[in-house]
Scaffold this active site. Structure first.
Site, PDB file in Angstrom:
ATOM      1  N   LYS A  97       0.993   3.929  -2.986  1.00  0.00           N
ATOM      2  CA  LYS A  97       0.560   5.311  -2.715  1.00  0.00           C
ATOM      3  C   LYS A  97       1.701   6.308  -2.969  1.00  0.00           C
ATOM      4  O   LYS A  97       1.446   7.433  -3.408  1.00  0.00           O
ATOM      5  CB  LYS A  97       0.022   5.440  -1.288  1.00  0.00           C
ATOM      6  CG  LYS A  97      -1.300   4.690  -1.045  1.00  0.00           C
ATOM      7  CD  LYS A  97      -2.428   5.182  -1.920  1.00  0.00           C
ATOM      8  CE  LYS A  97      -3.781   4.607  -1.512  1.00  0.00           C
ATOM      9  NZ  LYS A  97      -4.835   4.941  -2.499  1.00  0.00           N
ATOM     10  N   TYR A 104       0.847  -1.209   0.000  1.00  0.00           N
ATOM     11  CA  TYR A 104       0.000   0.000   0.000  1.00  0.00           C
ATOM     12  C   TYR A 104       0.877   1.252   0.000  1.00  0.00           C
ATOM     13  O   TYR A 104       0.668   2.180  -0.780  1.00  0.00           O
ATOM     14  CB  TYR A 104      -0.896  -0.040   1.241  1.00  0.00           C
ATOM     15  CG  TYR A 104      -1.964   1.030   1.325  1.00  0.00           C
ATOM     16  CD1 TYR A 104      -3.181   0.879   0.659  1.00  0.00           C
ATOM     17  CD2 TYR A 104      -1.783   2.174   2.106  1.00  0.00           C
ATOM     18  CE1 TYR A 104      -4.177   1.850   0.760  1.00  0.00           C
ATOM     19  CE2 TYR A 104      -2.772   3.141   2.209  1.00  0.00           C
ATOM     20  CZ  TYR A 104      -3.973   2.967   1.532  1.00  0.00           C
ATOM     21  OH  TYR A 104      -4.958   3.936   1.646  1.00  0.00           O
TER      22      TYR A 104
HETATM   23  P1  NAD Z   1     -14.080   1.787   0.633  1.00  0.00           P
HETATM   24  O1  NAD Z   1     -13.763   0.353   0.842  1.00  0.00           O
HETATM   25  O2  NAD Z   1     -15.177   2.422   1.420  1.00  0.00           O
HETATM   26  O3  NAD Z   1     -14.395   2.052  -0.915  1.00  0.00           O
HETATM   27  C1  NAD Z   1     -13.569   1.547  -1.937  1.00  0.00           C
HETATM   28  C2  NAD Z   1     -14.408   1.292  -3.175  1.00  0.00           C
HETATM   29  O4  NAD Z   1     -13.512   0.853  -4.212  1.00  0.00           O
HETATM   30  C3  NAD Z   1     -15.458   0.196  -2.984  1.00  0.00           C
HETATM   31  O5  NAD Z   1     -16.729   0.657  -3.439  1.00  0.00           O
HETATM   32  C4  NAD Z   1     -14.937  -0.950  -3.851  1.00  0.00           C
HETATM   33  O6  NAD Z   1     -15.981  -1.729  -4.463  1.00  0.00           O
HETATM   34  C5  NAD Z   1     -14.154  -0.183  -4.910  1.00  0.00           C
HETATM   35  N1  NAD Z   1     -13.152  -1.034  -5.582  1.00  0.00           N
HETATM   36  C6  NAD Z   1     -12.286  -1.914  -5.026  1.00  0.00           C
HETATM   37  N2  NAD Z   1     -11.576  -2.529  -5.976  1.00  0.00           N
HETATM   38  C7  NAD Z   1     -11.971  -1.996  -7.161  1.00  0.00           C
HETATM   39  C8  NAD Z   1     -11.606  -2.216  -8.509  1.00  0.00           C
HETATM   40  N3  NAD Z   1     -10.671  -3.123  -8.849  1.00  0.00           N
HETATM   41  N4  NAD Z   1     -12.213  -1.490  -9.478  1.00  0.00           N
HETATM   42  C9  NAD Z   1     -13.172  -0.573  -9.153  1.00  0.00           C
HETATM   43  N5  NAD Z   1     -13.569  -0.342  -7.899  1.00  0.00           N
HETATM   44  C10 NAD Z   1     -12.981  -1.050  -6.921  1.00  0.00           C
HETATM   45  O7  NAD Z   1     -12.688   2.548   0.849  1.00  0.00           O
HETATM   46  P2  NAD Z   1     -12.313   4.087   1.106  1.00  0.00           P
HETATM   47  O8  NAD Z   1     -11.750   4.165   2.459  1.00  0.00           O
HETATM   48  O9  NAD Z   1     -13.403   4.991   0.686  1.00  0.00           O
HETATM   49  O10 NAD Z   1     -11.061   4.213   0.109  1.00  0.00           O
HETATM   50  C11 NAD Z   1     -11.088   4.949  -1.082  1.00  0.00           C
HETATM   51  C12 NAD Z   1      -9.662   5.373  -1.434  1.00  0.00           C
HETATM   52  O11 NAD Z   1      -9.164   6.210  -0.400  1.00  0.00           O
HETATM   53  C13 NAD Z   1      -8.673   4.217  -1.562  1.00  0.00           C
HETATM   54  O12 NAD Z   1      -7.791   4.462  -2.634  1.00  0.00           O
HETATM   55  C14 NAD Z   1      -7.916   4.268  -0.254  1.00  0.00           C
HETATM   56  O13 NAD Z   1      -6.633   3.723  -0.356  1.00  0.00           O
HETATM   57  C15 NAD Z   1      -7.889   5.756  -0.013  1.00  0.00           C
HETATM   58  N6  NAD Z   1      -7.648   6.145   1.377  1.00  0.00           N
HETATM   59  C16 NAD Z   1      -8.476   5.756   2.361  1.00  0.00           C
HETATM   60  C17 NAD Z   1      -8.213   6.145   3.665  1.00  0.00           C
HETATM   61  C18 NAD Z   1      -9.084   5.739   4.804  1.00  0.00           C
HETATM   62  O14 NAD Z   1      -8.644   5.913   5.945  1.00  0.00           O
HETATM   63  N7  NAD Z   1     -10.279   5.235   4.578  1.00  0.00           N
HETATM   64  C19 NAD Z   1      -7.106   6.942   3.939  1.00  0.00           C
HETATM   65  C20 NAD Z   1      -6.281   7.335   2.897  1.00  0.00           C
HETATM   66  C21 NAD Z   1      -6.559   6.932   1.619  1.00  0.00           C
END
Ligand code: NAD
Length: 260
Positions: A159, A155
Site C-alpha cells: 500500500k 500489505y
Molecule cells: P472485498 O474482499 O470485499 O473485495 C475485493 C474484491 O477483489 C473481491 O471481489 C475479489 O474477488 C477481488 N479480487 C481479489 N483478488 C483479485 C485478483 N487477483 N484479480 C481481480 N480481482 C481480485 O474487499 P474490499 O474491502 O472491498 O477491498 C477493496 C480494496 O480496498 C482492496 O485493495 C483493499 O486493500 C482496500 N482497502 C480496504 C479496506 C477495508 O477496510 N475494507 C481499507 C482500506 C483499503
C-alpha cells in the site's frame, strides 16, 4: 451526471468498496466494466447496475495475469470504445507476524496489489493517451499507505508502494491530461475486514469485540467504521476532477485515524 459519456474500469468490483464505486460511477452516467477474479459475481454486479438503469459489463480478470489484464482491457475498449477512468482496487489481506509469512504469501500480496496496479495501468494508459481526452487513474491504498500495523507487513509494504506508482504516473501522464491519485480508507466493513476480525482475535488473544474497538477503530475520532459510500464519494471526486491540479495525491478517508 458527473461521469456522463465516460468509460470506467473498476477492478475487484464484484464486492465491497469496488462494487460501491462501480454502482456510483454508473449512477453518474459512466459505462462501467466490473472486472473481477470472480466472473459470476462480476456478472451479477453488472446485472445489478443494468437493472438500475445503468450501463455495465462483467469482465473476468485476474489482475496478476498480464494476459488476462490485456485481454480484459481490450474487451472493454471493444465494447465501450475507450477507457477514461481506471480504479485499481482489487485486493486481499493476509495477516501473520512477519516471521510466519511464507515467501509465497509475501509474493501473492505484492502481486495482487502492486503487479495488478502496474499491469492495469500499463494496459489503460495508451488508450487514455490516444483518446485526446486524458483520464483518471485511482489506486485503492489504505491508511496502511501511511501507517503500519502489526501482522500486516506485506500489505503495508504494497500500500505504501502504490503512492510511489501514483506519483510516477502523475508525472508521466500530465502532458496527456492523465491524473493519478490514491484513496486511503480506514477500516470499512467489507468481506475483507469481516474475515480479519476472528483471525486477529485468535492471533492477539483478545475478543472479536476488542479487535474492533481496541485495534481497528482505536485511533478514530469517533469509533466509527468508514463506509463504502464514503470511499465511493472520494473515488467520484478523483474520477471527475477536470484538471491536473489534483494529481499525485493521496487522500485519507478514515474518521481521523490518520491525520496528515
Ligand atoms: P472485498 O474482499 O470485499 O473485495 C475485493 C474484491 O477483489 C473481491 O471481489 C475479489 O474477488 C477481488 N479480487 C481479489 N483478488 C483479485 C485478483 N487477483 N484479480 C481481480 N480481482 C481480485 O474487499 P474490499 O474491502 O472491498 O477491498 C477493496 C480494496 O480496498 C482492496 O485493495 C483493499 O486493500 C482496500 N482497502 C480496504 C479496506 C477495508 O477496510 N475494507 C481499507 C482500506 C483499503
Amino acid at each position: 451526471m458527473r461521469l456522463k459519456d465516460k468509460v470506467a474500469i473498476v477492478t475487484g468490483a464484484a464486492s465491497g468498496i469496488g462494487k460501491e464505486i462501480a454502482l456510483t460511477y454508473a449512477r453518474e452516467g459512466a459505462r462501467v466494466a466490473v472486472a473481477d477474479l470472480d466472473k459470476g459475481a462480476a456478472d451479477a454486479a453488472a446485472g445489478e447496475i443494468r437493472a438500475a438503469g445503468g450501463q455495465a459489463l462483467g469482465i473476468a480478470m485476474d489482475v496478476t495475469s498480464e494476459q488476462a489484464v490485456n485481454d480484459g482491457v481490450a474487451a472493454v475498449v471493444a465494447a465501450f470504445g475507450g477507457v477514461d477512468v481506471l480504479v485499481s482496487n482489487a485486493g486481499i489481506q493476509i495477516v501473520h507476524p512477519l516471521e510466519e509469512f511464507s515467501y509465497a504469501e509475501w509474493k501473492k500480496m505484492l502481486a495482487i496489489h502492486l503487479d495488478g496496479a502496474f499491469l492495469t495501468t500499463r494496459a489503460c494508459l495508451p488508450r487514455m493517451y490516444g483518446s485526446g481526452r486524458g483520464g483518471s487513474i485511482i489506486y485503492m491504498g489504505s491508511v496502511h499507505s501511511k501507517e503500519a500495523s502489526v501482522l500486516k507487513a506485506p500489505y503495508v509494504t504494497a500500500k505504501h508502494g502504490l503512492i510511489g506508482l501514483a506519483k510516477g504516473v502523475a508525472k508521466e501522464g500530465a502532458k496527456h491530461g492523465v491524473r493519478a491519485n490514491v484513496i486511503c480508507p480506514g477500516f470499512v466493513r467489507t468481506p475483507l475486514v469481516e474475515k480479519q476480525i476472528p483471525q486477529q482475535a485468535k492471533t492477539l488473544g483478545i475478543s472479536e469485540q476488542d479487535v474492533v474497538k481496541k485495534v481497528m477503530l482505536k485511533d478514530t475520532v469517533d469509533g466509527e467504521f468508514t463506509t463504502v459510500a464514503d470511499v465511493a464519494e472520494v473515488a467520484l471526486l478523483f474520477a471527475s476532477f477536470p484538471s491536473n491540479a489534483l494529481t499525485g495525491q493521496s487522500l485519507v478517508v478514515s474518521h481521523g485515524w490518520f491525520m496528515q
